[in-house]
Design an enzyme around this catalytic site. Structure first.
Site, short mmCIF file in Angstrom:
data_model
loop_
_atom_site.label_atom_id
_atom_site.label_comp_id
_atom_site.label_asym_id
_atom_site.label_seq_id
_atom_site.Cartn_x
_atom_site.Cartn_y
_atom_site.Cartn_z
N TRP A 189 -53.61 -51.40 -95.74
CA TRP A 189 -54.59 -51.12 -94.28
C TRP A 189 -54.28 -52.04 -93.47
CZ3 TRP A 189 -58.19 -53.44 -91.64
CH2 TRP A 189 -59.24 -52.73 -90.72
N GLU A 230 -52.95 -46.89 -96.69
CA GLU A 230 -54.09 -46.62 -96.01
C GLU A 230 -54.39 -46.22 -94.61
OE1 GLU A 230 -57.42 -49.31 -97.18
OE2 GLU A 230 -59.20 -47.80 -96.88
N LYS A 232 -56.45 -44.42 -91.48
CA LYS A 232 -57.83 -44.40 -90.91
C LYS A 232 -58.05 -43.18 -89.51
CE LYS A 232 -61.39 -48.10 -90.51
NZ LYS A 232 -61.58 -49.05 -90.41
N ASP A 263 -59.11 -43.39 -98.15
CA ASP A 263 -60.82 -44.21 -97.65
C ASP A 263 -62.21 -42.68 -97.57
OD1 ASP A 263 -63.31 -45.04 -96.64
OD2 ASP A 263 -61.93 -47.09 -97.30
N HIS A 266 -62.77 -42.53 -94.48
CA HIS A 266 -61.53 -43.04 -93.27
C HIS A 266 -61.55 -41.69 -92.05
CE1 HIS A 266 -60.18 -47.03 -93.83
NE2 HIS A 266 -61.28 -47.04 -93.88
N HIS A 290 -60.21 -45.18 -102.28
CA HIS A 290 -61.01 -46.33 -102.11
C HIS A 290 -63.36 -45.65 -101.60
CE1 HIS A 290 -59.04 -49.91 -100.50
NE2 HIS A 290 -59.21 -49.92 -100.53
N ASP A 298 -70.43 -46.18 -88.88
CA ASP A 298 -69.99 -47.28 -89.98
C ASP A 298 -69.32 -46.36 -90.34
OD1 ASP A 298 -69.12 -49.14 -91.55
OD2 ASP A 298 -70.73 -49.29 -92.63
N ASP A 300 -68.43 -48.32 -93.98
CA ASP A 300 -68.43 -49.03 -95.40
C ASP A 300 -70.01 -49.00 -96.36
OD1 ASP A 300 -65.61 -49.62 -95.88
OD2 ASP A 300 -65.89 -50.46 -93.24
N ASP A 330 -64.81 -49.45 -101.57
CA ASP A 330 -65.19 -50.83 -100.54
C ASP A 330 -66.06 -50.24 -99.92
OD1 ASP A 330 -63.89 -51.47 -98.42
OD2 ASP A 330 -62.17 -50.40 -98.05
#
Ligand code: RNT
Ligand code: ZN
Length: 422
Positions: A189, A230, A232, A263, A266, A290, A298, A300, A330
């Protein structure tokens, strides 16, 4: 709070009966659940700090907020915290390392100089604990990444630095996979992107394709290693353009036979990441997830038992291709106990997988006969089936605390160990 073993078994017996009337084989579900290995991301334990002590800002659009005491300061502390979390999670799992977590013995070893020797302590620890390892090049938190560009940087010197780093990361990953006898997934990533509207969206992407082809030039045995890429949608400070966007990496992964890493944080919040799984699996041999949780800007937050998580787990199970889907977590939250953050997120993912495994088969049958009324009715009824009793029983059988009992363990650890880290 701690459940009495007798009530756990009694509840399970009733749940078992209840599910049987729905045509659900609970024992089979538990056997499948035990096969899942989730890769625990080491970076939750120290707020994505690493052990290089470069003094460079985290950057790359990653932000860890909170100041809960007790983050791991050394590899030994991080491993102890991971071991604590793993002991409270049912099943056999894996640990996901970033290159910045190497052990350099006080030497300055730059990212383009890392070797498997710098991970020998991790390897020995994983081997002794029977854990698999996964790996990531760290293309952020470094002076060469402060412009926000790495593999797609317009300067070939910077690009080459990161190409060398990523190349080495793969070689390390393969060595870890070989030593542990379980393939290591090395996931690339990069943060590259623009805060504001680019004049040229194409050139950085052309440079990224070329750089990635360089990174992946050396063939590595499938037996020990997998490459993942990965995408995003955007990052903090890269709101207008991300070089490695979804379409970019989807095309890259398909044409180069790489794993695509989806993810959950993402994509645009109204997009269903769960829905993507059955599409990408048609074109890719394997994928990596992920598991994360996006909240506003955010991507995460600690994984909770949301509809999105349940949908994701449901799709993993429903595709029937469990062996083609690698699962990793993640997220990073420094506002609460970091061991608890691992335990909460991992237990939730496993719980969601169990719920999916217990799905009454009549739902699918209804769809096959075109009876969508029944499908909807059963989907809704299934929500209140006693899956919690099955989960508790599973925890007992796997020798981990039932219900909230794990929290007392974490609190004790906080008092006896984490609180002394000042
Ligand atoms: C960043 C990506 C990436 C990182 C970790 C630390 O948006 O999700 O996976 O979170 O590599
Ligand atoms: Zn991720």
């Amino acid at each position: 709070m701690p459940a009495k073993p007798r009530s756990v078994t009694a509840s399970f017996r009733l749940a078992h009966e209840r599910y049987a009337t729905w045509g659900v084989d609970v024992d089979r579900a538990l056997a499948v659940l035990a096969q899942f290995s989730v890769s625990l991301h080491c970076w939750q334990g120290d707020d994505v700090g690493g052990f290089e002590h470069l003094g460079a800002p985290l950057g790359g659009g990653l932000a860890v907020t909170g100041n809960h005491p007790g983050q791991a300061r050394t590899p030994t502390e991080l491993r102890a915290d991971l071991a604590k979390a793993l002991a409270l999670i049912p099943g056999r799992h894996r640990v996901n390392l970033h290159a910045m977590y190497g052990e350099f013995g006080g030497q300055k070893v730059d990212r383009d100089e890392i070797e498997v020797a710098h991970f020998k302590e991790w390897l020995a620890w994983a081997k002794a604990a029977g854990l698999g390892l996964d790996f990531n090049p760290t293309c952020f938190a470094h002076p060469q990444a402060v412009t926000g560009f790495t593999l797609s940087h317009r300067d070939s010197g910077v690009r080459n630095f990161w190409i060398e780093h990523c190349r080495r990361a793969r070689v390390i990953g393969a060595a870890l996979g070989q030593a542990l006898g379980t393939p290591c997934v090395t996931n690339v990533w990069i943060p590259d992107g623009f805060k504001d509207t680019p004049a040229d969206r194409l050139a950085p992407r052309e440079r990224l394709v070329t750089a990635l082809d360089e990174v992946f030039k050396q063939p590595l045995p499938d037996k020990y290693h997998r490459d993942a890429v990965e995408p995003k949608l955007f990052g903090l400070g890269a709101e207008s353009y991300t070089v490695g966007a979804h379409e970019f990496y989807l095309g890259y992964a398909i044409t180069r036979r790489k794993l695509l890493c989806l993810d959950a944080g993402h994509f645009h919040p109204t997009e269903s990441v769960a829905d993507k799984i059955s599409s990408v699996l048609l074109y890719l041999p394997e994928i990596l997830l992920h598991v994360s949780r996006g909240v506003r800007w955010d991507s995460d937050h600690v994984v909770t038992f949301t509809d999105e998580l349940q949908a994701l787990a449901r799709e993993v199970i429903a595709t029937g291709h469990l062996d083609r889907i690698h699962l990793g977590l993640d997220y990073f939250d420094a506002s609460l106990n970091r061991v608890a953050a691992w335990v909460i997120g991992t237990r939730n993912l496993l719980r969601a997988l169990l719920l999916a495994l217990l799905e009454p088969p009549a739902i699918r049958t209804a769809e096959l006969t075109g009876d969508y009324t029944t499908r909807l009715a059963l989907q809704e009824e299934a929500r209140s089936l006693p899956f919690g009793a099955v989960w508790d029983y599973y925890c007992t059988r796997q020798n981990v605390p039932v219900g909230g009992a794990w929290l007392a363990e974490v609190k004790r650890y906080e008092r006896d160990v984490l609180a002394n880290r000042r």
